[in-house]
Scaffold this active site. Sequence first.
Site, mmCIF file in Angstrom:
data_model
loop_
_atom_site.group_PDB
_atom_site.id
_atom_site.type_symbol
_atom_site.label_atom_id
_atom_site.label_comp_id
_atom_site.label_asym_id
_atom_site.label_seq_id
_atom_site.Cartn_x
_atom_site.Cartn_y
_atom_site.Cartn_z
ATOM 1 N N GLY A 114 0.819 -1.212 0.000
ATOM 2 C CA GLY A 114 0.000 0.000 0.000
ATOM 3 C C GLY A 114 0.843 1.249 0.000
ATOM 4 O O GLY A 114 1.782 1.413 -0.777
ATOM 5 N N GLY A 115 0.518 2.166 0.932
ATOM 6 C CA GLY A 115 1.192 3.458 0.991
ATOM 7 C C GLY A 115 2.679 3.349 1.229
ATOM 8 O O GLY A 115 3.439 4.259 0.871
ATOM 9 N N GLY A 170 19.457 10.431 -34.063
ATOM 10 C CA GLY A 170 19.046 11.135 -32.850
ATOM 11 C C GLY A 170 19.781 10.621 -31.628
ATOM 12 O O GLY A 170 20.039 11.370 -30.678
ATOM 13 N N ALA A 171 20.145 9.342 -31.662
ATOM 14 C CA ALA A 171 20.828 8.775 -30.505
ATOM 15 C C ALA A 171 22.216 9.402 -30.349
ATOM 16 O O ALA A 171 22.698 9.601 -29.231
ATOM 17 C CB ALA A 171 20.923 7.269 -30.639
HETATM 18 C C1 HXC Z 1 -2.518 -3.333 11.523
HETATM 19 C C2 HXC Z 1 -1.148 -5.080 10.915
HETATM 20 C C3 HXC Z 1 -1.030 -4.579 9.604
HETATM 21 C C4 HXC Z 1 -1.726 -3.366 9.322
HETATM 22 C C5 HXC Z 1 0.120 -6.359 9.728
HETATM 23 N N1 HXC Z 1 -0.423 -6.184 10.941
HETATM 24 N N2 HXC Z 1 -0.250 -5.403 8.899
HETATM 25 N N3 HXC Z 1 -1.877 -4.456 11.856
HETATM 26 N N4 HXC Z 1 -2.439 -2.790 10.282
HETATM 27 N N5 HXC Z 1 -1.647 -2.815 8.097
HETATM 28 C C6 HXC Z 1 -0.283 -7.044 12.107
HETATM 29 C C7 HXC Z 1 -0.976 -8.369 11.932
HETATM 30 O O1 HXC Z 1 -2.339 -8.256 12.228
HETATM 31 C C8 HXC Z 1 -0.248 -9.214 12.943
HETATM 32 O O2 HXC Z 1 -0.696 -8.918 14.226
HETATM 33 C C9 HXC Z 1 1.156 -8.680 12.879
HETATM 34 O O3 HXC Z 1 1.069 -7.372 12.290
HETATM 35 C C10 HXC Z 1 2.066 -9.509 11.989
HETATM 36 O O4 HXC Z 1 1.439 -9.699 10.746
HETATM 37 P P1 HXC Z 1 1.247 -11.124 10.068
HETATM 38 O O5 HXC Z 1 0.134 -11.009 9.103
HETATM 39 O O6 HXC Z 1 1.137 -12.182 11.117
HETATM 40 O O7 HXC Z 1 2.629 -11.293 9.328
HETATM 41 P P2 HXC Z 1 2.924 -12.009 7.949
HETATM 42 O O8 HXC Z 1 2.246 -13.334 7.893
HETATM 43 O O9 HXC Z 1 4.405 -11.977 7.798
HETATM 44 O O10 HXC Z 1 2.252 -11.079 6.825
HETATM 45 C C11 HXC Z 1 2.682 -9.782 6.611
HETATM 46 C C12 HXC Z 1 1.735 -9.054 5.682
HETATM 47 C C13 HXC Z 1 0.283 -9.103 6.256
HETATM 48 C C14 HXC Z 1 1.766 -9.670 4.287
HETATM 49 C C15 HXC Z 1 2.238 -7.615 5.560
HETATM 50 O O11 HXC Z 1 0.324 -8.729 7.637
HETATM 51 C C16 HXC Z 1 -0.662 -8.187 5.539
HETATM 52 O O12 HXC Z 1 -1.156 -8.505 4.452
HETATM 53 N N6 HXC Z 1 -0.922 -7.040 6.146
HETATM 54 C C17 HXC Z 1 -1.848 -6.064 5.575
HETATM 55 C C18 HXC Z 1 -1.211 -5.352 4.432
HETATM 56 C C19 HXC Z 1 -2.086 -4.263 3.913
HETATM 57 O O13 HXC Z 1 -3.016 -4.484 3.152
HETATM 58 N N7 HXC Z 1 -1.859 -3.055 4.464
HETATM 59 C C20 HXC Z 1 -2.695 -1.873 4.260
HETATM 60 C C21 HXC Z 1 -2.261 -1.246 2.997
HETATM 61 S S1 HXC Z 1 -3.254 0.091 2.590
HETATM 62 P P3 HXC Z 1 -1.359 -9.988 15.216
HETATM 63 O O14 HXC Z 1 -1.374 -9.327 16.514
HETATM 64 O O15 HXC Z 1 -2.701 -10.263 14.672
HETATM 65 O O16 HXC Z 1 -0.445 -11.177 15.144
HETATM 66 C C22 HXC Z 1 -2.241 1.372 2.723
HETATM 67 C C23 HXC Z 1 -2.851 2.631 2.186
HETATM 68 C C24 HXC Z 1 -1.912 3.806 2.365
HETATM 69 O O17 HXC Z 1 -1.170 1.292 3.179
HETATM 70 C C25 HXC Z 1 -2.093 4.840 1.314
HETATM 71 C C26 HXC Z 1 -1.242 6.052 1.597
HETATM 72 C C27 HXC Z 1 -1.317 7.077 0.518
#
Ligand code: HXC
Length: 514
Positions: A169-170, A404-405
């Site tokens: 994402g961001g 041109g190059a």
């Molecule tokens: C809150 C999060 C999180 C998030 C991970 N965690 N991402 N908590 N917000 N964005 C937490 C998980 O819930 C988990 O906590 C712990 O971090 C570890 O994550 P896991 O999933 O167990 O790790 P892993 O299996 O290694 O997977 C990593 C990952 C996955 C692929 C990054 O966590 C994931 O898909 N996260 C979401 C990614 C995402 O979509 N992010 C938002 C993007 S939108 P617990 O306590 O449950 O174990 C964005 C918009 C911004 O960013 C735009 C700006 C302009």
Amino acid sequence: MTDPLTELQQRRERAMQGGGEARVKQQHRHGKLTARERLALLLDEGTFQELGLLVTHRIHDFDMDRKRFAGDGVVTGYGKIKGRRVAVYAQDFTVLGGSFAEMHANKIVQVQKLALENGIPLIGLLDSGGARIQEGVRGLAGYGKMFTQNVLASGVIPQLSVMMGPCAGGSVYSPALTDFVIMVNDTSFMFLTGPEVIRTVTGEDVSFQDLGGAATHNAVSGVAHFAADNEQEALALVQRLLTYLPQNNLETPQRMPVGDPPERREVALNTLVPADENTPYNIKDVIRLVFDPGSFLEVQAAYAANAVVGFARLDGYTVGVVANQPNYLAGVLDIDSSDKIAGFIRFCDAFNIPVLTFVDTPGFMPGVHQEHGGVIRHGAKIIFAYSEATVPKISIVLRKAMGGAYIAMSSKEMRSDFAFAWPTAQIAVMGVDGAVQILYHRQLAQAENREEAERAFAEEYRKKFYNPYVVASIGLIDEVIEPQETRIKLVRALEVLRSKVQQNPSKKHGLVPL
Ligand code: HXC
């Protein structure tokens, strides 16, 4: 009541544990180091000064009071790398997945400002699940602040991003706004929308690594500049890369001589370009023989391999090297290589690094795909970058420099200071075969023996145009040099250009074709 010093110690110790032992173990199981372990490897021992160790989030919903960790998922501060000051941040995946949130953002923005206001490089070690979902728009606003600082610092201080885990994402836009992105093979990935969302929206099935792994972003998208096999290698690369760069845009890179004589002749260069003009050769052999030994650090090596760019040292001074690669697609210029070359020149210009260009290209790539993809717009970036750059610029035509190059690749008309050519240079509007068919089409139509006539006209064309001497006779090549003298000529040229002062017309900013 706890003694104040003991309380401080306890709080510090708790904060240093990140997300706790289990999370740290998990991080290690995934082949990843923790934020603090990474910083310890990156920075000179004992130089790290942390800021905001005790900062925490201020969310109470979603059970977040129980998920309160000092530091809020990012370790920030400043320190030294090989004695040079740097500002750093390292996201801590053990804390809420390194997710990006309001206070997390504030900490990063603080070191971004510190870096900009003090003219020191900024290094980010990224490992984050993206915007922290529980914080809603607060995290998004934090991203906005961070991006803005990246943009304000662009061209003022070097900004390096090391991808050491997920970056979704961001989180991808800050690295994309920085100068160099280093990715760790297998454990890092970057994408705007992940495989799940893609499957739902477009039906495409793709793995995390194929979508946004180090190989993909280094070879296919061009988003990344380097790939490292592991975290240690990635951090060592940061240390090496910094040695080529100044602290900021008002300084020049540190000189690092290695005792390679500036007057070294390299006889092997005299025979390096094959006699048969269509036989390829490896431009990296030329680079290796000309510059200080072992000093070439290639940038974007896996992307658009028809162009080669990177840093090297000549008599200890940092230079930016741009070259066509005859070994790959005959060194043709296309959309991707144009972007690669233009981006690199603009970096060098911003940071007072002279640009040396080795030319051997048959021209821009013909084809519907290229034209429709905007090769005109992308190729224009090269022209823009060279023309705009005020750092010392020197070109050497080794073999082909067509149309041109020829003009685009640091010709004197692009305000290059000196243009050299090897005796094997072929500088012309177009190649022999095409030119003969157009120039002599009447004579060829009437010729008794067309093949013989073509050969004769080709010879005439070669003599008249297809060599370096015509161009040298009108001053567009300053000197036709023996290949073995290349290093000497470049060292001397750079020496006289060391005090170059050139200014562009005053303006808010130019409008580079995007
Ligand atoms: C809150 C999060 C999180 C998030 C991970 N965690 N991402 N908590 N917000 N964005 C937490 C998980 O819930 C988990 O906590 C712990 O971090 C570890 O994550 P896991 O999933 O167990 O790790 P892993 O299996 O290694 O997977 C990593 C990952 C996955 C692929 C990054 O966590 C994931 O898909 N996260 C979401 C990614 C995402 O979509 N992010 C938002 C993007 S939108 P617990 O306590 O449950 O174990 C964005 C918009 C911004 O960013 C735009 C700006 C302009």
